[in-house]
Design an enzyme around this catalytic site. Sequence first.
Site, short mmCIF file in Angstrom:
data_model
loop_
_atom_site.label_atom_id
_atom_site.label_comp_id
_atom_site.label_asym_id
_atom_site.label_seq_id
_atom_site.Cartn_x
_atom_site.Cartn_y
_atom_site.Cartn_z
N CYS A 133 0.85 -1.18 0.00
CA CYS A 133 0.00 0.00 0.00
C CYS A 133 0.89 1.24 0.00
CB CYS A 133 -0.91 -0.01 1.22
SG CYS A 133 -2.19 1.27 1.21
N MET A 141 0.66 -4.04 5.35
CA MET A 141 0.15 -4.02 3.98
C MET A 141 1.24 -4.24 2.94
SD MET A 141 -2.98 -1.28 3.92
CE MET A 141 -3.73 -2.15 2.54
N GLU A 154 24.77 -20.25 1.63
CA GLU A 154 24.43 -20.55 3.02
C GLU A 154 23.42 -19.54 3.57
OE1 GLU A 154 27.70 -19.77 5.80
OE2 GLU A 154 28.80 -18.89 4.12
N HIS A 191 19.04 -14.30 9.59
CA HIS A 191 20.30 -14.57 10.28
C HIS A 191 20.92 -13.33 10.93
CE1 HIS A 191 23.78 -16.88 11.50
NE2 HIS A 191 23.19 -17.96 11.03
#
Length: 374
Positions: free
Chosen positions: A166, A181, A310, A337
């Site tokens: 939005c 949104m 990875e 991560h």
Amino acid sequence: MLSRRAALMVGAGLAAAPVLVQAARAEGSMDTSAAAPADLSSLPRIRHELAIPPLVHDHEQVASTGPRIVEFTMDIIEKEIQVADDAYLQAMTFNGSIPGPMMVVHENDYVELTLRNPATNTMQHNIDFHAATGALGGGALTLINPGEQTVLRFKATRAGVFTYHCAPGGPMIPWHVVSGMSGTIMVLPREGLKDVAGNPVAYDRVIYIGENDFYIPKDADGAYMRFADAGESYPDTLEVMNKLIPTHVVFNGRVGALTGDNALTAKQGERVLFVHNQANRDTRPHLIGGHGDLVWEEGKFHNTPRVDLETWFIRGGSSGAALYKFLQPGLYAYVNHNLIEAANLGATAHIKVEGEWNNDLMEQVLAPSPYAGT
């Protein structure tokens, strides 16, 4: 019509960002009625009912026909959601879910979206497709008040996974995005996905992850505040937002949405396509115990995928895709991560994989046992 509170909020937001808003007004006020109509009468139509994330509606991986008009309908729903045991958010959503549902089409299909803003809502809303061309991604042609609907059609000319969100103008844009949104549209090449050598590659299932950063205010006693509606929450939420430190970073709307009893499932030997969207902040997905066999880090399927990653990087305001074939059974953790955000703020999902353990890939040679050394 807008409520008085919502009108005041929108007016305040527009005044605070005149350059962006003037651009939006200029684009939005453009009269397109004199443009030559597109004659699509010869194209077939297909309609898809949207699925609740992390699921994705049925679709072909390889197009079996020429371009089609693909119809979707989405309702904008403002509602309170529970983000954590002690935290609630006055959310704004596409179709009631965070993230908004994924739409899947093929390159050169036409996306035809009916967007509805129920009269029970309080805010103006629209939709900006990063996959679309012109009119602020369609945002300038879809701004609707409560009690209105609009239909937007655009040609999906670029293959990949793309954010939509939005974007009603000015500081309303970040507020609506961090209130939930955003979502993803996947535009597949007509011939399907390909590996680094150009060979066809297929997936057995799609897992759709929407990562959101939330900014929930606290009261003087340190408890998360709760509000009657979105408009009431805005001043306090804005103060937290502008410090750029989220209170929660979650997958699919809340802490634990995809863990425990809500964990995702797969089978050994299945190829799973992970589609990850973050509309506001950079993130770095990692599958603990697995890899990205093929990763479209920027989300664009005509780019050669990267191999054996990875951890991969998803830029704020984009979606990315990673394909992995599960080789071992057990519990996998799919995380952002930034491990602080994963473990402490909520950005973790679990995948339970069925199958038989392969000691050639990993073997516990010695189980935990007493050690007498010093």
